[in-house]
Motif scaffolding. Structure first.
Motif, PDB file in Angstrom:
ATOM      1  N   VAL A  15      -4.862  -1.333 -10.043  1.00  9.34           N
ATOM      2  CA  VAL A  15      -4.267  -0.361  -9.242  1.00  9.34           C
ATOM      3  C   VAL A  15      -4.895  -0.206  -8.006  1.00  9.34           C
ATOM      4  CG1 VAL A  15      -3.973   2.153  -9.025  1.00  9.34           C
ATOM      5  CG2 VAL A  15      -3.242   1.213 -11.278  1.00  9.34           C
ATOM      6  N   GLY A  16      -6.461  -0.284  -7.977  1.00 10.56           N
ATOM      7  CA  GLY A  16      -7.093  -0.154  -6.937  1.00 10.56           C
ATOM      8  C   GLY A  16      -6.606  -1.247  -5.975  1.00 10.56           C
ATOM      9  N   LEU A  17      -6.682  -2.397  -6.268  1.00 10.28           N
ATOM     10  CA  LEU A  17      -6.420  -3.625  -5.451  1.00 10.28           C
ATOM     11  C   LEU A  17      -5.050  -3.435  -5.048  1.00 10.28           C
ATOM     12  CD1 LEU A  17      -8.357  -6.724  -7.389  1.00 10.28           C
ATOM     13  CD2 LEU A  17      -8.994  -5.409  -5.138  1.00 10.28           C
ATOM     14  N   ALA A  18      -4.009  -3.189  -5.809  1.00 11.30           N
ATOM     15  CA  ALA A  18      -2.776  -2.929  -5.295  1.00 11.30           C
ATOM     16  C   ALA A  18      -2.688  -1.593  -4.182  1.00 11.30           C
ATOM     17  CB  ALA A  18      -1.614  -2.476  -6.622  1.00 11.30           C
ATOM     18  N   GLY A  19      -3.649  -0.783  -4.367  1.00 11.24           N
ATOM     19  CA  GLY A  19      -3.692   0.275  -3.362  1.00 11.24           C
ATOM     20  C   GLY A  19      -4.133  -0.139  -2.041  1.00 11.24           C
ATOM     21  N   ALA A  20      -4.456  -1.395  -1.947  1.00 15.60           N
ATOM     22  CA  ALA A  20      -5.063  -2.002  -0.404  1.00 15.60           C
ATOM     23  C   ALA A  20      -3.717  -2.449   0.159  1.00 15.60           C
ATOM     24  CB  ALA A  20      -5.974  -3.235  -0.776  1.00 15.60           C
ATOM     25  N   VAL A  21      -2.618  -2.694  -0.614  1.00 10.61           N
ATOM     26  CA  VAL A  21      -1.436  -3.055   0.164  1.00 10.61           C
ATOM     27  C   VAL A  21      -0.477  -1.776  -0.007  1.00 10.61           C
ATOM     28  CG1 VAL A  21       0.540  -4.743  -0.051  1.00 10.61           C
ATOM     29  CG2 VAL A  21      -1.828  -5.387  -0.661  1.00 10.61           C
ATOM     30  N   TYR A  22      -0.443  -1.129  -1.088  1.00  7.07           N
ATOM     31  CA  TYR A  22       0.742  -0.058  -1.250  1.00  7.07           C
ATOM     32  C   TYR A  22      -0.313   1.274  -0.993  1.00  7.07           C
ATOM     33  CZ  TYR A  22       4.983   1.856  -2.608  1.00  7.07           C
ATOM     34  OH  TYR A  22       6.143   2.531  -2.650  1.00  7.07           O
ATOM     35  N   PRO A  23      -0.158   2.084   0.147  1.00  8.28           N
ATOM     36  CA  PRO A  23      -1.113   3.176   0.536  1.00  8.28           C
ATOM     37  C   PRO A  23      -0.774   4.388  -0.316  1.00  8.28           C
ATOM     38  CG  PRO A  23       0.332   2.937   2.321  1.00  8.28           C
ATOM     39  CD  PRO A  23       0.725   1.648   1.371  1.00  8.28           C
ATOM     40  N   ILE A  24       0.355   4.436  -1.206  1.00 16.85           N
ATOM     41  CA  ILE A  24       0.241   5.717  -2.114  1.00 16.85           C
ATOM     42  C   ILE A  24      -0.361   5.541  -3.202  1.00 16.85           C
ATOM     43  CG2 ILE A  24       1.910   6.717  -3.465  1.00 16.85           C
ATOM     44  CD1 ILE A  24       4.144   6.122  -1.343  1.00 16.85           C
ATOM     45  N   THR A  88       0.897   7.193  11.384  1.00 18.18           N
ATOM     46  CA  THR A  88       0.038   7.515  10.023  1.00 18.18           C
ATOM     47  C   THR A  88       1.069   8.130   9.174  1.00 18.18           C
ATOM     48  OG1 THR A  88      -2.017   7.671  11.364  1.00 18.18           O
ATOM     49  CG2 THR A  88      -1.564   8.788   8.844  1.00 18.18           C
ATOM     50  N   ILE A  89       2.160   8.882   9.673  1.00 19.81           N
ATOM     51  CA  ILE A  89       3.083   9.672   8.935  1.00 19.81           C
ATOM     52  C   ILE A  89       4.100   8.683   8.325  1.00 19.81           C
ATOM     53  CG2 ILE A  89       5.215  11.341   9.141  1.00 19.81           C
ATOM     54  CD1 ILE A  89       3.458  12.965  11.189  1.00 19.81           C
ATOM     55  N   GLY A  90       4.365   7.530   9.263  1.00 20.58           N
ATOM     56  CA  GLY A  90       5.369   6.644   8.763  1.00 20.58           C
ATOM     57  C   GLY A  90       4.596   5.803   7.690  1.00 20.58           C
ATOM     58  N   LEU A  91       3.549   5.481   7.839  1.00 26.15           N
ATOM     59  CA  LEU A  91       2.587   4.892   6.637  1.00 26.15           C
ATOM     60  C   LEU A  91       2.802   5.476   5.396  1.00 26.15           C
ATOM     61  CD1 LEU A  91       0.598   2.256   6.045  1.00 26.15           C
ATOM     62  CD2 LEU A  91      -1.149   3.747   6.762  1.00 26.15           C
TER      63      LEU A  91
END
Length: 160
Positions: A15-24, A88-91
């Motif tokens: 989950v942590g590594l996926a969070g590097a790509v998927y900011p949610i 940032t909002i778009g991200l």
């Protein structure tokens, strides 16, 4: 019980590594939580003060770099504060609205923000590409630092 502990640890790393790509996803915090799961299931003994200092420092660098590198891309291409905020909002909103929103969100957010700041559409497009450059650069930095966190964890439990 040990198998459950390792399943949770590996899942949190994933989950942590996926969070590097998927900011949610929580990214570095999930990896950090995995260290506590290891401690609860096995032992906190391998983790001394230096382990926690290194890992906490990496997490702080990740949070700072995530914003700074993204904003750097926008600023490098002449963007205004409004385009940084829009990016940032778009991200944040982009990936929620559509899978391709991870890329479109920051681009559109920077574009709209720059137009709201009074720039012409040509400059707004240029700044939007800067937002994408910042996003990709930030992602690379996050991946490298999060992999370093995981490697340090395994090194620490092996040598201690």
């Amino acid at each position: 019980m040990a198998i459950l502990g390792w399943i949770l640890i590996i899942a949190l790393f994933a989950v942590g590594l996926a969070g590097a790509v998927y900011p949610i996803l929580p990214g570095a915090l999930a990896i950090y939580l995995a260290f506590f799961v290891y401690g609860w299931f096995f032992s906190f003994e391998p983790f001394g003060v230096w382990f926690w200092l290194f890992q906490t420092l990496i997490v702080i660098i990740l949070f700072v770099a995530d914003y700074v590198v993204g904003a750097w891309g926008v600023k490098k291409f002449g963007g205004s504060r409004a385009s940084v905020i829009g990016s940032t909002i778009g991200l944040i909103l982009g990936p929620i609205l559509t899978p391709i929103g991870l890329i479109l969100g920051p681009f559109i957010g920077a574009f709209v923000g720059e137009l709201m700041a009074g720039s012409n559409p040509g400059k707004a497009v240029k700044v939007s590409f800067g937002a994408l450059l910042g996003l990709f650069s930030s992602t690379v930095v996050k991946i490298i630092l999060q992999i370093a966190m995981v490697i340090l964890f395994f090194i620490w439990i092996v040598i201690n």
